[in-house]
Design a protein around this motif. Structure first.
Motif, PDB file in Angstrom:
ATOM      1  N   TYR A   1       1.089  -1.172  -0.168  1.00 45.40           N
ATOM      2  CA  TYR A   1       0.034   0.115  -0.107  1.00 45.40           C
ATOM      3  C   TYR A   1       0.953   1.070  -0.295  1.00 45.40           C
ATOM      4  O   TYR A   1       1.950   1.165   0.977  1.00 45.40           O
ATOM      5  CB  TYR A   1      -0.829  -0.418   1.442  1.00 45.40           C
TER       6      TYR A   1
ATOM      7  N   LYS B   1      -3.035   7.562  -0.914  1.00 45.74           N
ATOM      8  CA  LYS B   1      -3.760   7.475  -0.330  1.00 45.74           C
ATOM      9  C   LYS B   1      -4.939   8.018  -1.726  1.00 45.74           C
ATOM     10  O   LYS B   1      -4.891   9.226  -1.830  1.00 45.74           O
ATOM     11  CB  LYS B   1      -4.458   8.192   0.876  1.00 45.74           C
TER      12      LYS B   1
ATOM     13  N   ASN C   1      -8.665   8.039   4.952  1.00 43.00           N
ATOM     14  CA  ASN C   1      -7.875   6.941   4.948  1.00 43.00           C
ATOM     15  C   ASN C   1      -7.539   6.153   4.152  1.00 43.00           C
ATOM     16  O   ASN C   1      -6.951   5.185   3.984  1.00 43.00           O
ATOM     17  CB  ASN C   1      -6.844   7.019   6.079  1.00 43.00           C
TER      18      ASN C   1
ATOM     19  N   ARG D   1      -2.721  10.122  17.777  1.00 37.17           N
ATOM     20  CA  ARG D   1      -3.626   9.451  16.585  1.00 37.17           C
ATOM     21  C   ARG D   1      -4.190   8.635  17.536  1.00 37.17           C
ATOM     22  O   ARG D   1      -5.686   8.524  16.855  1.00 37.17           O
ATOM     23  CB  ARG D   1      -1.812   9.557  15.693  1.00 37.17           C
TER      24      ARG D   1
ATOM     25  N   SER E   1      -5.080   3.639  10.238  1.00 40.30           N
ATOM     26  CA  SER E   1      -3.268   3.594   9.335  1.00 40.30           C
ATOM     27  C   SER E   1      -3.463   2.054   8.554  1.00 40.30           C
ATOM     28  O   SER E   1      -3.873   1.394   9.012  1.00 40.30           O
ATOM     29  CB  SER E   1      -2.580   3.238  10.266  1.00 40.30           C
ATOM     30  N   GLY E   2      -3.836   2.646   7.118  1.00 37.94           N
ATOM     31  CA  GLY E   2      -3.996   1.872   6.064  1.00 37.94           C
ATOM     32  C   GLY E   2      -3.704   0.201   6.791  1.00 37.94           C
ATOM     33  O   GLY E   2      -4.461  -0.274   6.603  1.00 37.94           O
ATOM     34  N   SER E   3      -2.781   0.218   7.100  1.00 45.45           N
ATOM     35  CA  SER E   3      -2.214  -1.251   6.900  1.00 45.45           C
ATOM     36  C   SER E   3      -2.597  -2.088   8.119  1.00 45.45           C
ATOM     37  O   SER E   3      -2.441  -2.837   8.463  1.00 45.45           O
ATOM     38  CB  SER E   3      -0.413  -1.153   7.231  1.00 45.45           C
TER      39      SER E   3
ATOM     40  N   ARG F   1      -5.282  -4.711   8.100  1.00 41.78           N
ATOM     41  CA  ARG F   1      -4.797  -5.858   8.262  1.00 41.78           C
ATOM     42  C   ARG F   1      -4.311  -6.891   9.090  1.00 41.78           C
ATOM     43  O   ARG F   1      -4.330  -7.895   9.077  1.00 41.78           O
ATOM     44  CB  ARG F   1      -3.418  -6.281   6.862  1.00 41.78           C
TER      45      ARG F   1
ATOM     46  N   SER G   1       4.869   7.725   6.884  1.00 41.54           N
ATOM     47  CA  SER G   1       5.180   7.348   5.922  1.00 41.54           C
ATOM     48  C   SER G   1       3.781   7.660   5.487  1.00 41.54           C
ATOM     49  O   SER G   1       2.862   8.231   4.116  1.00 41.54           O
ATOM     50  CB  SER G   1       4.022   5.393   5.764  1.00 41.54           C
TER      51      SER G   1
END
Ligand code: DP6
Length: 319
Positions: free
Chosen positions: A16, A19, A25, A68, A133-135, A138, A183
């Protein structure tokens, strides 16, 4: 009103980077990762009788991640939520390109949901983790995990469970300090300035499909080829950004040579690198000792960690 959750970081094979919407996000591309077993973040959230939010990492007050985390709790529990004492235990360096935000926010979302008894469905927890957070989305799942970005919100599913293909990951730590640029910020620099960015986004579905097929067939060589290619494409587009985003150091490159030498000797191993200078070598169980020995003795490597594949984030205590 207090709960503890554990989550493991994940390492993306198909990455990834970029964005499609900042407010929620949302990632511009889908991704495929491995959830690790040996590295963890354990997060405790206490919602009883606090006037302000506080955060402690491994027993020390820490202001850096607090904003955050607070906004993560706002997303899970609503802006009128009780203030929280948040404490975290992490057995690896944070913000150093070892995917610490993936496990931190996955654990935070699951612990907050349990502490407040909100009872969000798994799909909602995934969406909420992804907002922070995108990751992290997962890390809600275990084993080989795909994040699908094609819907209105992200969705995550397991492609293979950890025992279905028990690969190993050797992490060569080449520097343990924090990375120069986070990132999220670096992705925006790439999106706005890298001449290769749009091509990266266009090609991602083909890389995802190649990886999906290799995983379904448990074909190590095909997974190696597409994963290394995807990793080098991501770093190339970072390098071509203005200003350049370069996370590698000399030892990062030395580790790549080590992996190439192992491959020349028919060892089943391939590399991937994230937003940091560490090299992650994915290998079969039979190759683990050779890969670890070779990376541990590579110039500039300060530590090695070895992990198998682990489970998704889960509650360990709730009261
Ligand atoms: C290179 O998930 O840390 O590790 O959504 O802004 O928190 P934010 O980004 P983050 O980015 C991960 C980038 C990567 C690739 C990957 O894990 O897929």
């Amino acid at each position: 009103m207090r709960a503890t959750a554990t989550a493991h970081p994940n390492i993306a094979l198909i990455k990834y980077w970029g964005k499609r919407e900042i407010a929620r996000n949302l990632p511009a591309v889908g991704s495929i990762s491995l959830t690790l077993s040996e590295l963890f973040t354990e997060m405790t959230i206490d919602l009883d009788g606090h006037d302000v939010d506080t955060f402690a990492l491994n027993g020390e007050a820490d202001e850096s991640l607090l904003p955050r985390l607070a906004s993560c709790l706002d997303n899970v529990l609503g802006p009128d939520r009780p203030r929280a004492a948040i404490s975290s235990r992490c057995n690896f360096p944070v913000a150093a390109g070892l995917a610490s935000s993936s496990s931190a926010f996955a654990a935070a979302v699951v612990a907050a949901d349990a502490a407040a008894g909100s009872g969000h469905a798994q799909a909602e927890l995934i969406r909420l983790a992804g907002r922070s957070s995108g990751s992290a989305a997962r890390s809600l799942a275990g084993g080989f995990v795909e994040l699908d970005n094609t819907g209105e919100d992200v969705a995550v599913h397991t492609l293979l469970n950890p025992d279905d293909w028990p690969l190993r990951v050797v992490i060569a730590v080449t520097e343990s300090g924090p990375k120069p640029v986070g990132s999220g910020e670096a992705m925006e620099i790439s999106r706005k300035t890298s001449p290769f960015y749009s091509r990266w986004v266009e090609e991602q579905p083909a890389d995802l499909e190649a990886a999906r097929r290799a995983i379904a067939d448990r074909d190590f060589r095909r997974l190696a080829t597409v994963s290394e290619h995807n990793c080098l494409k991501m770093h190339s587009l970072m390098w071509a950004s203005q200003p350049p985003v370069v996370y590698w150091n000399e030892a990062t490159m030395s580790c790549l040579y080590t992996v190439r030498e192992l491959q020349a000797g028919a060892v089943d191993v391939f590399f991937t690198i994230d937003a940091g200078p560490q090299v992650k070598a994915i290998c079969t169980a039979a190759a683990e000792a050779a890969v670890r020995d070779a990376l541990a003795t590579t110039r500039g490597v300060v530590d090695t960690r070895v992990s198998g594949l682990g489970q998704g984030a889960h509650v360990v205590e709730s009261m």
